[in-house]
Design a protein around this motif. Structure first.
Motif, mmCIF file in Angstrom:
data_model
loop_
_atom_site.group_PDB
_atom_site.id
_atom_site.type_symbol
_atom_site.label_atom_id
_atom_site.label_comp_id
_atom_site.label_asym_id
_atom_site.label_seq_id
_atom_site.Cartn_x
_atom_site.Cartn_y
_atom_site.Cartn_z
ATOM 1 N N ARG A 161 0.832 -1.204 0.000
ATOM 2 C CA ARG A 161 0.000 0.000 0.000
ATOM 3 C C ARG A 161 0.867 1.254 0.000
ATOM 4 N NH1 ARG A 161 -5.083 0.284 1.664
ATOM 5 N NH2 ARG A 161 -4.858 2.337 0.666
ATOM 6 N N ALA A 162 1.971 1.198 0.775
ATOM 7 C CA ALA A 162 2.868 2.369 0.831
ATOM 8 C C ALA A 162 3.546 2.624 -0.505
ATOM 9 C CB ALA A 162 3.916 2.155 1.934
ATOM 10 N N LEU A 163 3.759 1.565 -1.274
ATOM 11 C CA LEU A 163 4.387 1.710 -2.584
ATOM 12 C C LEU A 163 3.398 2.067 -3.679
ATOM 13 C CD1 LEU A 163 6.923 -1.282 -2.496
ATOM 14 C CD2 LEU A 163 7.413 1.160 -2.232
ATOM 15 N N GLY A 164 2.121 2.216 -3.315
ATOM 16 C CA GLY A 164 1.157 2.701 -4.286
ATOM 17 C C GLY A 164 0.088 1.735 -4.707
ATOM 18 N N ALA A 165 0.060 0.542 -4.142
ATOM 19 C CA ALA A 165 -0.997 -0.408 -4.496
ATOM 20 C C ALA A 165 -2.326 0.091 -3.955
ATOM 21 C CB ALA A 165 -0.673 -1.789 -3.945
ATOM 22 N N THR A 166 -3.357 -0.019 -4.745
ATOM 23 C CA THR A 166 -4.688 0.424 -4.312
ATOM 24 C C THR A 166 -5.374 -0.678 -3.519
ATOM 25 O OG1 THR A 166 -5.774 -0.394 -6.312
ATOM 26 C CG2 THR A 166 -4.871 1.852 -6.380
ATOM 27 N N ARG A 167 -6.461 -0.294 -2.867
ATOM 28 C CA ARG A 167 -7.236 -1.303 -2.149
ATOM 29 C C ARG A 167 -7.774 -2.377 -3.093
ATOM 30 N NH1 ARG A 167 -10.866 1.824 2.468
ATOM 31 N NH2 ARG A 167 -9.090 2.552 3.729
ATOM 32 N N GLY A 168 -8.184 -1.940 -4.263
ATOM 33 C CA GLY A 168 -8.693 -2.905 -5.234
ATOM 34 C C GLY A 168 -7.641 -3.917 -5.656
ATOM 35 N N GLN A 169 -6.394 -3.448 -5.797
ATOM 36 C CA GLN A 169 -5.332 -4.365 -6.198
ATOM 37 C C GLN A 169 -5.003 -5.356 -5.084
ATOM 38 O OE1 GLN A 169 -2.277 -1.585 -7.308
ATOM 39 N NE2 GLN A 169 -2.995 -1.411 -9.427
ATOM 40 N N VAL A 170 -5.021 -4.877 -3.828
ATOM 41 C CA VAL A 170 -4.792 -5.783 -2.702
ATOM 42 C C VAL A 170 -5.929 -6.797 -2.603
ATOM 43 C CG1 VAL A 170 -4.594 -5.946 -0.193
ATOM 44 C CG2 VAL A 170 -3.410 -4.118 -1.436
ATOM 45 N N ARG A 171 -7.143 -6.290 -2.781
ATOM 46 C CA ARG A 171 -8.302 -7.181 -2.732
ATOM 47 C C ARG A 171 -8.211 -8.239 -3.852
ATOM 48 N NH1 ARG A 171 -11.838 -3.510 -2.107
ATOM 49 N NH2 ARG A 171 -12.176 -3.107 -4.322
ATOM 50 N N LEU A 172 -7.831 -7.811 -5.037
ATOM 51 C CA LEU A 172 -7.715 -8.723 -6.171
ATOM 52 C C LEU A 172 -6.611 -9.747 -5.936
ATOM 53 C CD1 LEU A 172 -8.681 -9.439 -9.011
ATOM 54 C CD2 LEU A 172 -7.026 -7.787 -9.914
ATOM 55 N N GLN A 173 -5.520 -9.326 -5.287
ATOM 56 C CA GLN A 173 -4.426 -10.250 -5.019
ATOM 57 C C GLN A 173 -4.888 -11.416 -4.148
ATOM 58 O OE1 GLN A 173 -1.189 -8.527 -2.798
ATOM 59 N NE2 GLN A 173 -0.335 -10.531 -2.243
ATOM 60 N N PHE A 174 -5.556 -11.112 -3.039
ATOM 61 C CA PHE A 174 -5.956 -12.182 -2.125
ATOM 62 C C PHE A 174 -7.124 -12.996 -2.682
ATOM 63 C CE2 PHE A 174 -3.362 -9.689 0.700
ATOM 64 C CZ PHE A 174 -2.809 -10.629 1.541
ATOM 65 N N LEU A 175 -7.989 -12.366 -3.462
ATOM 66 C CA LEU A 175 -9.065 -13.120 -4.089
ATOM 67 C C LEU A 175 -8.495 -14.092 -5.127
ATOM 68 C CD1 LEU A 175 -12.113 -13.519 -4.204
ATOM 69 C CD2 LEU A 175 -12.231 -11.732 -5.948
ATOM 70 N N THR A 176 -7.501 -13.632 -5.875
ATOM 71 C CA THR A 176 -6.847 -14.500 -6.858
ATOM 72 C C THR A 176 -6.140 -15.659 -6.169
ATOM 73 O OG1 THR A 176 -6.520 -12.624 -8.355
ATOM 74 C CG2 THR A 176 -5.150 -14.570 -8.718
ATOM 75 N N GLU A 177 -5.498 -15.353 -5.046
ATOM 76 C CA GLU A 177 -4.823 -16.421 -4.306
ATOM 77 C C GLU A 177 -5.816 -17.483 -3.848
ATOM 78 O OE1 GLU A 177 -2.216 -16.866 -0.204
ATOM 79 O OE2 GLU A 177 -2.089 -15.007 -1.384
ATOM 80 N N SER A 178 -6.975 -17.057 -3.374
ATOM 81 C CA SER A 178 -8.001 -18.007 -2.950
ATOM 82 C C SER A 178 -8.525 -18.832 -4.121
ATOM 83 C CB SER A 178 -9.163 -17.255 -2.285
ATOM 84 O OG SER A 178 -10.203 -18.131 -1.933
ATOM 85 N N LEU A 179 -8.725 -18.172 -5.269
ATOM 86 C CA LEU A 179 -9.204 -18.893 -6.453
ATOM 87 C C LEU A 179 -8.169 -19.908 -6.936
ATOM 88 C CD1 LEU A 179 -10.885 -15.972 -8.441
ATOM 89 C CD2 LEU A 179 -12.034 -17.880 -7.322
ATOM 90 N N LEU A 180 -6.882 -19.517 -6.907
ATOM 91 C CA LEU A 180 -5.839 -20.451 -7.318
ATOM 92 C C LEU A 180 -5.762 -21.645 -6.376
ATOM 93 C CD1 LEU A 180 -2.952 -18.005 -8.321
ATOM 94 C CD2 LEU A 180 -4.356 -19.400 -9.845
ATOM 95 N N LEU A 181 -5.916 -21.370 -5.085
ATOM 96 C CA LEU A 181 -5.879 -22.454 -4.104
ATOM 97 C C LEU A 181 -7.023 -23.434 -4.335
ATOM 98 C CD1 LEU A 181 -4.445 -23.514 -1.584
ATOM 99 C CD2 LEU A 181 -5.945 -22.077 -0.198
ATOM 100 N N SER A 182 -8.233 -22.912 -4.567
ATOM 101 C CA SER A 182 -9.376 -23.780 -4.820
ATOM 102 C C SER A 182 -9.249 -24.484 -6.164
ATOM 103 C CB SER A 182 -10.671 -22.958 -4.776
ATOM 104 O OG SER A 182 -10.883 -22.417 -3.499
ATOM 105 N N ALA A 183 -8.727 -23.783 -7.173
ATOM 106 C CA ALA A 183 -8.558 -24.403 -8.491
ATOM 107 C C ALA A 183 -7.568 -25.557 -8.422
ATOM 108 C CB ALA A 183 -8.088 -23.365 -9.502
ATOM 109 N N LEU A 184 -6.511 -25.382 -7.609
ATOM 110 C CA LEU A 184 -5.557 -26.465 -7.421
ATOM 111 C C LEU A 184 -6.240 -27.692 -6.829
ATOM 112 C CD1 LEU A 184 -2.593 -27.454 -7.420
ATOM 113 C CD2 LEU A 184 -2.358 -26.451 -5.136
ATOM 114 N N GLY A 185 -7.045 -27.466 -5.796
ATOM 115 C CA GLY A 185 -7.787 -28.577 -5.193
ATOM 116 C C GLY A 185 -8.822 -29.156 -6.145
ATOM 117 N N GLY A 186 -9.494 -28.283 -6.926
ATOM 118 C CA GLY A 186 -10.501 -28.766 -7.858
ATOM 119 C C GLY A 186 -9.915 -29.627 -8.950
ATOM 120 N N ALA A 187 -8.791 -29.188 -9.526
ATOM 121 C CA ALA A 187 -8.161 -29.974 -10.585
ATOM 122 C C ALA A 187 -7.689 -31.323 -10.053
ATOM 123 C CB ALA A 187 -6.986 -29.202 -11.175
ATOM 124 N N GLY A 188 -7.080 -31.301 -8.861
ATOM 125 C CA GLY A 188 -6.650 -32.560 -8.255
ATOM 126 C C GLY A 188 -7.828 -33.456 -7.931
#
Length: 402
Positions: free
Chosen positions: A314-341
């Motif tokens: 955030r101090a380097l300029g990331a917006t709230r939306g970008q932080v939100r998108l980062q963690f949402l993407t991480e959750s989707l990747l985690l679930s996609a990994l489990g789903g594919a397996g």
């Protein structure tokens, strides 16, 4: 004085979003694997249940196609006084005169005869076997196949020769008959000439000792009345033939004739299987829900542990939306990994079980597509709250956290 242009945050390309979202999984692989495993178990359960059920139904359809659903049976019912009725001797030839009927065969129960391997067996130990007089056209009519030996012919049907159903052979301990293999049927010795495979559409024949019609009359005191008449007819005329069978078999008392279609039992068995599948799918959904809770728990802990990282971004300029998108993407990747397996595991379980049962392996496309869609929903729902919570952290609050 001219105002400086307003700064705008840099936009993340899709590849950057995936790379940033996957950073949390790469830094904590063990935790990510365990969380993905929860989703994988739920997805695998759902895919395997649907796949095994579909494979079972495909095998049942294959058997029905091979055996045919145009087999009908005619048997005596009860009289108005509640006594057992009998079919007239003319029932079989009369049924054979119905135009759409393509094959007909009868069996008659020999009530007075009991079956024993030797005369040393106590009379009470009958093994639940019955003796049936059989027409020579019985195997082709009911779809029976000979596992060992041979079926009756015009010669052996007049002499003391017998063919055993699959269950009868197992109970008597006879696997492969030889010219020396004999049974005590009533008071006469019968040579066993053949053993049948199980008959799915006529399971009552599996526990029977089948003898020729003529020898049953002359040697066993058979009265000549058929107790069951099996018939095949054209597929398009099954219901029409079924409607006239009772009156044709016994014109004087059609109400005492019972007509059935054995394939209806297999259809009912499939309906029961579909009900069980629905129950198991419910259990799979519960497992998937538990996996989603595990993903949500992992993401919440990840947000708490990575507050410093969030504050720095955030101090380097990331917006709230970008932080939100980062963690949402991480959750989707985690679930996609489990789903594919989970999909791969479910397909493997289905293929293994179907191969063990000698069934065709069938996994519907909608099952795998639905499983992957379920993982996206689980990932989105599980990661939404942690993503929003991470985005709400101010840079100073996140950097000052211990």
């Amino acid at each position: 004085m001219r105002r400086p242009d307003r700064l705008s945050p840099a936009r993340l390309a899709p590849a950057d979003v995936v790379r940033v979202g996957g950073a949390g999984l790469r830094t904590r692989p063990a935790r990510a694997l365990l969380s993905a495993l929860g989703v994988a178990i739920g997805i695998a359960a759902m895919v395997a249940v649907v796949g095994i059920s579909s494979s079972s139904q495909a095998e049942l359809d294959r058997r029905l196609a091979a055996l045919g659903t145009n087999l009908l049976t005619v048997a005596p019912g009860q009289t108005l006084l509640g006594r057992p009725a009998t079919l007239p001797d003319s029932a079989e030839p009369m049924i054979g005169r119905i135009a759409p009927v393509t094959a007909v065969a009868a069996t008659g129960r020999v009530e007075s005869a009991r079956v024993y391997r030797t005369d040393r067996i106590p009379k009470a130990e009958t093994n639940g076997l019955v003796v049936l007089a059989a027409r020579l056209s019985l195997p082709s009519t009911v779809g029976a196949t000979v596992r060992a030996g041979t079926w009756l012919n015009a010669a052996t049907a007049r002499y003391p020769a017998a063919v055993l159903g699959a269950v009868a052979a197992a109970r008597l301990g006879i696997g492969h008959p030889s010219p020396l293999t004999s049974l005590l049927v009533g008071s006469a010795r019968f040579t066993v000439v053949g053993v049948l495979d199980p008959i799915p559409l006529a399971p009552e024949l599996d526990a029977a000792v089948l003898v020729g019609w003529d020898v049953a009359v002359t040697a066993l005191g058979f009265d000549g009345h058929p107790t069951t008449v099996y018939l095949r007819c054209r597929d398009q005329q099954v219901e029409a033939v079924r409607a006239v069978l009772a009156a044709t078999a016994n014109p004087s008392a059609p109400g005492t004739v019972a007509v059935s279609r054995p394939s209806d039992v297999l259809a009912a068995r499939r309906a029961v299987g579909e009900t069980l599948t629905a129950l198991l799918l419910g259990l799979g959904c519960v497992a998937l829900l538990v996996g989603g809770v595990g993903v949500a728990n992992t993401m919440v802990i990840s947000v708490l542990e990575r507050r410093g990282e969030i504050g720095l971004r955030r101090a380097l300029g990331a917006t709230r939306g970008q932080v939100r998108l980062q963690f949402l993407t991480e959750s989707l990747l985690l679930s996609a990994l489990g789903g594919a397996g989970g999909v791969l595991l479910g397909v493997a379980v289905t293929a293994g079980y179907a191969g063990y049962q000698a069934w065709p392996s069938v996994v519907p496309t909608w099952a795998t597509a639905g499983a992957l869609a379920a993982t996206v929903l689980i990932g989105g729902a599980a990661g939404l709250y942690p993503a929003v919570r991470a985005a709400r952290l101010s840079p100073t609050e996140a950097l000052s956290a211990p």
